[in-house]
Design a protein around this motif. Structure first.
Motif, PDB file in Angstrom:
ATOM      1  N   SER A  27       0.858  -1.141  -0.096  1.00 35.28           N
ATOM      2  CA  SER A  27      -0.029  -0.029  -0.081  1.00 35.28           C
ATOM      3  C   SER A  27       1.002   1.359   0.000  1.00 35.28           C
ATOM      4  O   SER A  27       1.921   1.369   0.546  1.00 35.28           O
ATOM      5  CB  SER A  27      -1.075   0.024   1.219  1.00 35.28           C
ATOM      6  N   SER A  28       0.419   2.235  -0.622  1.00 37.02           N
ATOM      7  CA  SER A  28       0.939   3.556  -0.843  1.00 37.02           C
ATOM      8  C   SER A  28       2.410   3.541  -0.878  1.00 37.02           C
ATOM      9  O   SER A  28       3.421   4.059  -0.347  1.00 37.02           O
ATOM     10  CB  SER A  28       0.789   4.365   0.722  1.00 37.02           C
ATOM     11  N   GLU A  29       3.121   2.965  -1.988  1.00 32.67           N
ATOM     12  CA  GLU A  29       4.326   2.915  -2.264  1.00 32.67           C
ATOM     13  C   GLU A  29       4.591   3.968  -3.240  1.00 32.67           C
ATOM     14  O   GLU A  29       3.884   4.209  -4.166  1.00 32.67           O
ATOM     15  CB  GLU A  29       4.712   1.415  -2.921  1.00 32.67           C
ATOM     16  N   LYS A  30       5.849   4.271  -3.515  1.00 28.92           N
ATOM     17  CA  LYS A  30       6.343   5.377  -4.385  1.00 28.92           C
ATOM     18  C   LYS A  30       6.621   4.816  -5.986  1.00 28.92           C
ATOM     19  O   LYS A  30       7.597   3.527  -5.833  1.00 28.92           O
ATOM     20  CB  LYS A  30       7.596   6.060  -4.092  1.00 28.92           C
ATOM     21  N   VAL A  31       6.370   5.195  -6.764  1.00 26.75           N
ATOM     22  CA  VAL A  31       6.565   4.552  -8.100  1.00 26.75           C
ATOM     23  C   VAL A  31       7.060   5.983  -9.066  1.00 26.75           C
ATOM     24  O   VAL A  31       6.294   6.909  -9.269  1.00 26.75           O
ATOM     25  CB  VAL A  31       5.387   4.065  -8.621  1.00 26.75           C
ATOM     26  N   LEU A  32       7.937   5.598  -9.701  1.00 23.65           N
ATOM     27  CA  LEU A  32       8.579   6.644 -10.632  1.00 23.65           C
ATOM     28  C   LEU A  32       8.394   6.108 -12.098  1.00 23.65           C
ATOM     29  O   LEU A  32       8.779   4.923 -12.452  1.00 23.65           O
ATOM     30  CB  LEU A  32      10.039   7.044 -10.361  1.00 23.65           C
ATOM     31  N   VAL A  49      -1.393   3.107 -16.901  1.00 22.45           N
ATOM     32  CA  VAL A  49      -0.866   2.113 -16.003  1.00 22.45           C
ATOM     33  C   VAL A  49      -0.525   2.977 -14.710  1.00 22.45           C
ATOM     34  O   VAL A  49      -0.846   2.537 -13.511  1.00 22.45           O
ATOM     35  CB  VAL A  49       0.528   1.600 -16.371  1.00 22.45           C
ATOM     36  N   GLY A  50      -0.142   4.225 -14.923  1.00 20.86           N
ATOM     37  CA  GLY A  50       0.294   4.994 -13.476  1.00 20.86           C
ATOM     38  C   GLY A  50      -1.064   5.517 -13.025  1.00 20.86           C
ATOM     39  O   GLY A  50      -1.108   5.407 -11.861  1.00 20.86           O
ATOM     40  N   ARG A  51      -2.035   5.886 -13.747  1.00 27.30           N
ATOM     41  CA  ARG A  51      -3.324   6.048 -13.249  1.00 27.30           C
ATOM     42  C   ARG A  51      -3.945   4.980 -12.321  1.00 27.30           C
ATOM     43  O   ARG A  51      -4.597   4.977 -11.262  1.00 27.30           O
ATOM     44  CB  ARG A  51      -4.334   6.681 -14.284  1.00 27.30           C
ATOM     45  N   ALA A  52      -3.978   3.722 -13.054  1.00 27.70           N
ATOM     46  CA  ALA A  52      -4.388   2.465 -12.358  1.00 27.70           C
ATOM     47  C   ALA A  52      -3.584   2.201 -10.843  1.00 27.70           C
ATOM     48  O   ALA A  52      -4.228   1.819 -10.047  1.00 27.70           O
ATOM     49  CB  ALA A  52      -4.203   1.512 -13.184  1.00 27.70           C
ATOM     50  N   LEU A  53      -2.387   2.930 -10.918  1.00 25.97           N
ATOM     51  CA  LEU A  53      -1.569   2.763  -9.744  1.00 25.97           C
ATOM     52  C   LEU A  53      -2.211   3.523  -8.774  1.00 25.97           C
ATOM     53  O   LEU A  53      -2.137   3.289  -7.418  1.00 25.97           O
ATOM     54  CB  LEU A  53      -0.014   2.674 -10.093  1.00 25.97           C
ATOM     55  N   HIS A  58      -1.233   4.225  -4.472  1.00 32.20           N
ATOM     56  CA  HIS A  58       0.413   4.490  -4.560  1.00 32.20           C
ATOM     57  C   HIS A  58       0.632   6.012  -5.180  1.00 32.20           C
ATOM     58  O   HIS A  58      -0.338   6.606  -5.712  1.00 32.20           O
ATOM     59  CB  HIS A  58       0.903   3.549  -5.747  1.00 32.20           C
ATOM     60  N   LEU A  59       1.675   6.287  -4.869  1.00 35.81           N
ATOM     61  CA  LEU A  59       2.126   7.781  -4.972  1.00 35.81           C
ATOM     62  C   LEU A  59       3.039   7.529  -6.555  1.00 35.81           C
ATOM     63  O   LEU A  59       4.268   6.871  -6.422  1.00 35.81           O
ATOM     64  CB  LEU A  59       2.951   8.266  -4.143  1.00 35.81           C
ATOM     65  N   PRO A  77      -3.572  15.473 -13.231  1.00 41.92           N
ATOM     66  CA  PRO A  77      -3.440  16.128 -12.077  1.00 41.92           C
ATOM     67  C   PRO A  77      -3.157  15.268 -10.773  1.00 41.92           C
ATOM     68  O   PRO A  77      -2.568  15.357  -9.776  1.00 41.92           O
ATOM     69  CB  PRO A  77      -4.783  16.576 -11.785  1.00 41.92           C
ATOM     70  N   ASP A  78      -3.414  13.873 -11.085  1.00 45.19           N
ATOM     71  CA  ASP A  78      -2.879  12.599 -10.138  1.00 45.19           C
ATOM     72  C   ASP A  78      -1.700  12.297  -9.886  1.00 45.19           C
ATOM     73  O   ASP A  78      -1.383  11.896  -8.953  1.00 45.19           O
ATOM     74  CB  ASP A  78      -4.091  11.710 -10.172  1.00 45.19           C
ATOM     75  N   PHE A  79      -0.899  12.783 -10.831  1.00 46.14           N
ATOM     76  CA  PHE A  79       0.413  12.621 -10.613  1.00 46.14           C
ATOM     77  C   PHE A  79       1.393  13.756 -10.209  1.00 46.14           C
ATOM     78  O   PHE A  79       1.030  14.860 -10.057  1.00 46.14           O
ATOM     79  CB  PHE A  79       1.326  12.208 -12.264  1.00 46.14           C
ATOM     80  N   GLN A  80       2.652  13.144  -9.480  1.00 48.39           N
ATOM     81  CA  GLN A  80       3.542  14.376  -9.130  1.00 48.39           C
ATOM     82  C   GLN A  80       4.674  14.247 -10.266  1.00 48.39           C
ATOM     83  O   GLN A  80       4.696  13.511 -11.019  1.00 48.39           O
ATOM     84  CB  GLN A  80       4.201  13.809  -7.947  1.00 48.39           C
ATOM     85  N   PHE A  81       5.105  15.325 -10.583  1.00 42.15           N
ATOM     86  CA  PHE A  81       6.079  15.644 -11.402  1.00 42.15           C
ATOM     87  C   PHE A  81       7.623  16.200 -11.148  1.00 42.15           C
ATOM     88  O   PHE A  81       7.545  16.978 -10.262  1.00 42.15           O
ATOM     89  CB  PHE A  81       5.761  16.463 -12.659  1.00 42.15           C
TER      90      PHE A  81
END
Length: 499
Positions: A27-32, A49-53, A58-59, A77-81
């Motif tokens: 749960s709530s892991e960081k993905v780059l 795939v990122g949106r599904a995560l 996940h972050l 907007p759900d992603f960090q950049f």
């Protein structure tokens, strides 16, 4: 890496995972996410795939250049950049892409060579960022690697007798001449491509990873390979446990069409609609080609929705609607859609397969001829040569697919097969990604072949030993027989002399 795919192999997209702090949960892991510098269709697959995560808690952080970071923030907007200065690489690649692919046409071998050299020279500057994070578990999302590094990195034998190269339009049922070409491609193309990759990237690998490392050794440590392939569409081939098929993960449930488009589609009545699109890169056509297409469409009883930007064709029929942007998935899912006229891009082919729409393919470059060959082999449609097609040929091809029930029946049957899975392709991709997040690297799924030197992989040391033993036995037998013969001859000669 859309430009890289001009050698008929889609580019590699990498997911690099950070922060594996838990063992019992993910749960709530960081993905780059590290997308390629260009290629809208490849980025969209990675972003979905990122949106599904993100939806799984996940972050997700995406690495992009400063030139496009604001645009990406608005769209996702759900992603960090994390933005970085790319010294104009993004802009130069965009210019190269627009110059080459804004107008639909077949590229010459010389153009392909120049694109390859220019594009991969620019990609080299992106590589440092990727390699700097390569010591954490990582996953590749791809159709095929233009550098052919994945073929060696996965440790999978690819028999050229029935596994056609993505650089061809062959099927798994090849003639002798095709098998000969396939053998030559599998022999020389990887050698040339890997040599090119080594000359471009090995210096960076030694700088950021280790003095003894190469781009091949780094790629061989990929923990999981998510391939944009599917058993229904693609031909069977050997795979390893860490190679997972997720072809069609771009497909989604259809959204309603805009009022204007829905009205146009409904006006087709029982005849239905033809959807025409040549992908996100192709904006328009040359004058002669657009008139050929317009003339063919004008002869149809069906309504035509055509993604097209540019000067309006003089021969455009009243049954044809031009759109600068096409809700392709939504149109293909519409019950009135009858045929899809396409360049056989991978995303569009999987959308048509999912929704059960037969196709007329006019491939242009990259893996599109290979995709079109699979469409024809599976009975999903027909293919035409874009460079020589005439208005009558295009009209007859569309008419054939419209009136021959076998294409619609096959498309419906294969659509049911494609959908009949315990998990959707996206669910399968997310499950495997979380499996890596939870357990870290998965060495038990990687083939030992990856670590073997070439002479061991091909059993040359064993062959040398067996050859030596056989040679020693044969030499011993020969010497023994020669000695017996000499003794016999000597004894026989002595008896005759005494007599």
């Amino acid at each position: 890496m859309e430009i890289a795919s001009k050698l008929r192999c889609p580019a590699v997209l990498l997911l690099v995972f950070l922060g594996f702090n838990t063992i019992d949960s993910c749960s709530s892991e960081k993905v780059l996410l590290v997308p390629p510098p260009r290629g809208k269709s490849h980025w969209m697959a990675l972003a979905k795939v990122g949106r599904a995560l993100v939806e799984k808690g996940h972050l997700v952080t995406v690495v992009v250049s400063e030139d496009i970071v604001e645009k990406r923030r608005t769209e996702w907007p759900d992603f960090q950049f994390e933005a970085f200065q790319d010294q104009g690489i993004e802009a130069r690649l965009k210019t190269l892409q627009d110059n080459v692919h804004s107008v639909a046409r077949i590229l010459s071998l010389y153009e392909l060579r120049d694109i390859f050299v220019t594009a991969f020279g620019e990609f080299r500057n992106y590589c440092a960022l990727l390699l700097a994070h390569f010591r954490v578990p990582h996953i590749a999302l791809m159709r095929g690697d233009p550098n052919c590094l994945d073929e060696k990195a996965t440790g999978v034998p690819l028999p050229p007798s029935y596994v056609p190269s993505l650089a061809t339009d062959f099927t798994d049922d090849m003639s002798f001449a095709q098998r000969l070409q396939n053998v030559l491609l599998y022999t020389f193309l990887p050698m040339i491509s890997r040599w090119g990759a080594s000359s471009l990237y090995d210096e960076l690998v030694r700088k950021y990873v280790g003095e003894e490392e190469t781009i091949q050794s780094v790629t061989s440590r990929t923990d999981l390979w998510l391939y944009l392939t599917d058993n229904v569409l693609d031909f069977p081939r050997p795979i390893m446990p860490n190679m997972v098929q997720v072809g069609g993960l771009n497909v989604r449930e259809a959204d309603p069409l805009t009022e204007d488009t829905e009205t146009f589609v409904q006006s087709s009545g029982e005849d239905g609609v033809i959807v025409v699109s040549f992908g996100s890169m192709v904006k328009t056509m040359s004058k002669d080609k657009r008139e050929i297409f317009a003339a063919a469409f004008a002869r149809l009883r069906q309504k035509v929705v055509w993604r097209y930007v540019g000067e309006k064709p003089a021969g455009l029929g009243n049954n044809t609607k031009l759109l600068g942007w096409l809700p392709q998935n939504d149109l293909l899912a519409h019950p009135k859609t009858r045929v899809f006229v396409t360049h056989a891009g991978l995303n569009g082919v999987y959308e048509a397969l999912h929704h059960g729409v037969p196709m007329v393919c006019l491939p242009l470059f990259a893996d599109e001829p290979a995709n079109a060959a699979r469409v024809v082999a599976r009975g999903l449609g027909v293919t035409l040569d874009f460079s020589t097609v005439t208005a009558d040929q295009l009209y007859q091809a569309i008419l054939l697919v419209l009136t021959n029930n076998s294409y619609h029946e096959t498309a419906a049957r294969l659509s049911r097969l494609h959908r009949d899975q315990p998990q959707s392709p996206m669910e399968r991709a997310v499950w495997w990604i979380e499996h890596v997040i939870q357990h870290g690297r998965l060495p038990h799924l990687r083939a030992r072949a990856v670590e073997l030197p070439w002479y061991q992989y091909y059993l040359l040391d064993v062959a040398a030993l067996l050859l030596s033993v056989c040679s020693a036995v044969l030499v011993t037998l020969w010497c023994g027989c020669s000695l017996v013969c000499r003794k016999c001859c000597a004894n026989g000669g002595g008896k005759l002399k005494s007599q």
